[in-house]
Design a protein around this motif. Structure first.
Motif: not given
Length: 155
Positions: A18, A22, A31, A35, A38-39
């Motif tokens: 992931a 991103l 980034v 971020d 959260q992501h």
């Protein structure tokens, strides 16, 4: 049981994958750790404990990306088949332009990836008579697609 830490609350491979996605969508400096937290759905302390830093996660994500996504693209190129997912190049492009000039670890990974793709294209050229310059064309097309923005319309 003494000496055993608390079990990790997340799948490291899934988080790394992931993170690669991103970082492929934005430049490294675009980034933030917030971020990522959260992501990825990972607590800040867990992120630091496992990866050491944002850079540590970035290197892990780049390695994961090159190990899991690049081989399929290389196989397609070697077979003279059009890439079915040229977004695989996004993280590699960003890493090569933004991070490789300032980070020797990233530079080494990017160089190895370019060599892998170049070798695949040379195999295709020998077998199928295609041009090894196809990588330049593919990279140029991907760069144009990225530059076009979310709508995909360069105008």
């Amino acid at each position: 049981m003494l000496g055993m830490g608390r079990p990790r609350g997340f799948d490291e491979q899934a988080v790394t994958a992931a993170a690669a996605q991103l970082f492929a969508g934005r430049v490294y400096d675009g980034v933030s750790v917030d971020d990522l937290v959260q992501h990825l759905g990972v607590h800040r302390n867990s992120l630091y404990k496992v990866f050491g830093s944002k850079r540590g996660l970035y290197i892990a994500a780049l390695r994961w990306h090159l190990e899991h996504r690049l081989p399929r693209l290389a196989e397609q190129l070697a077979a003279g088949v059009a890439a079915t997912d040229d977004s695989v190049l996004d993280l590699l492009l960003l890493a090569g332009v933004e991070r490789a000039p300032v980070d020797t670890d990233v530079a080494a990974l990017v160089t190895t990836a370019w060599q892998t793709l170049g070798q695949a294209l040379h195999r295709a050229a020998r077998v199928n008579g295609t041009s090894p310059t196809a990588l330049s064309t593919l990279l140029g097309e991907r760069l144009l697609a990225r530059a076009a923005g979310p709508t995909g319309d360069p105008s």
